[in-house]
Design an enzyme around this catalytic site. Structure first.
Site, short mmCIF file in Angstrom:
data_model
loop_
_atom_site.label_atom_id
_atom_site.label_comp_id
_atom_site.label_asym_id
_atom_site.label_seq_id
_atom_site.Cartn_x
_atom_site.Cartn_y
_atom_site.Cartn_z
N SER A 61 8.50 7.88 -10.73
CA SER A 61 7.89 7.57 -9.43
C SER A 61 8.99 7.04 -8.54
O SER A 61 9.94 6.39 -9.01
CB SER A 61 6.79 6.50 -9.54
OG SER A 61 6.45 5.99 -8.27
N TYR A 96 2.93 -2.03 -11.67
CA TYR A 96 3.36 -0.63 -11.59
C TYR A 96 4.83 -0.54 -11.17
O TYR A 96 5.63 0.14 -11.82
CB TYR A 96 2.49 0.11 -10.57
CG TYR A 96 2.84 1.57 -10.39
CD1 TYR A 96 2.54 2.50 -11.37
CD2 TYR A 96 3.45 2.02 -9.22
CE1 TYR A 96 2.86 3.85 -11.20
CE2 TYR A 96 3.75 3.35 -9.04
CZ TYR A 96 3.45 4.27 -10.03
OH TYR A 96 3.76 5.60 -9.86
#
Length: 255
Positions: free
Chosen positions: A132, A145
């Site tokens: 990501s 996250y």
């Protein structure tokens, strides 16, 4: 790339939908023998039946023996794609932090630990980590996250620098918004930061295959991330100030 993937054994975790399903389809189209792994058995079977692959349901950290058996003992490419988009701040429960760490980082570590002895012995293997852009930058409203994706990127980077001279290829995929269920779950923070430039999962698969052809470590489906990453490294206060402005905009919208 089609020729080099013909009959290769490929595992894609978290492949019941989204990026994982797109990767599984691309590898199958290139002639690979694919294992589709997902916690959701029905979703894994649906994708596997569609592309002529084998479905293996369950936690990615606990199915290595089963996926190896499905591939007659040989895994050539492992796509560590399963992930959790855990939101929250430093105040998120420790269980949330622990689960994010386990899924987003330790599952990659366990897979590498299981695969590397054979790969190093034969002098080849490919490890694909779906990270990501948050692993290079950060994401507002999602401390667990962001932190664990930084860990996933660091581990992929370490694998590459440690084993590339021994035939191990490593790729870190770092997209921004991708139109998946995970994006839908990011709420207003995702609407502000990710949705405006979100791409389809197939575009992520395209970027990976282009990167494999060029043997590139860092795969950026959103090319603009490279400039954001440069600014973050070269001018951290400028970058943090810009991100803080986005944070304030989000807080105002939440009131």
């Amino acid at each position: 790339m089609v020729e080099t993937l013909q009959d290769k054994g490929v595992v894609v975790t978290g492949a019941g939908g989204g990026i994982g399903a797109a990767l599984a389809r691309r590898f199958a189209a290139a002639g690979a023998r694919v294992v589709v792994n997902d916690l959701d058995a029905a979703k894994a079977k649906t994708v596997a039946d569609e592309i002529g692959a084998v479905a293996v349901a369950g936690d990615a950290s606990a199915v290595m023996a089963e996926v190896k058996e499905a591939l007659s003992g040989t895994v050539d490419v492992y796509c560590a794609n399963a992930g959790l988009g855990s939101g929250g701040s430093e105040a998120a429960p420790e269980e949330v932090w622990a689960t994010a760490w386990d899924v987003n980082v330790m599952a990659h570590v366990r897979a590498a630990h299981a695969l590397l002895p054979e790969w190093l012995e034969r002098g080849s293997g490919r490890f694909v980590s779906t990270v990501s852009a948050a692993g290079l930058l950060t994401m507002i409203g999602a401390a667990p996250y962001s932190v664990t994706k930084h860990g996933a990127y660091a581990f992929a980077e370490w694998l590459s620098l440690t084993y590339r001279h021994r035939g191990i290829d490593v790729h870190a995929i770092c997209p921004q918004g991708v139109r998946t269920d995970m994006l839908a779950a990011t709420g207003t923070a995702g609407d502000l930061v990710l949705t405006p430039t979100a791409i389809e999962p197939d575009a992520v698969a395209d970027a990976l295959f282009a990167g494999m052809d060029e043997n590139r470590f860092l795969i950026l489906p959103h090319p603009e991330v490279a400039e954001y990453y440069r600014i973050r490294a070269a001018e951290p206060d400028k970058w943090l100030t810009g991100m803080n402005h986005i944070q304030q905009k989000w807080e105002a919208a939440e009131r």
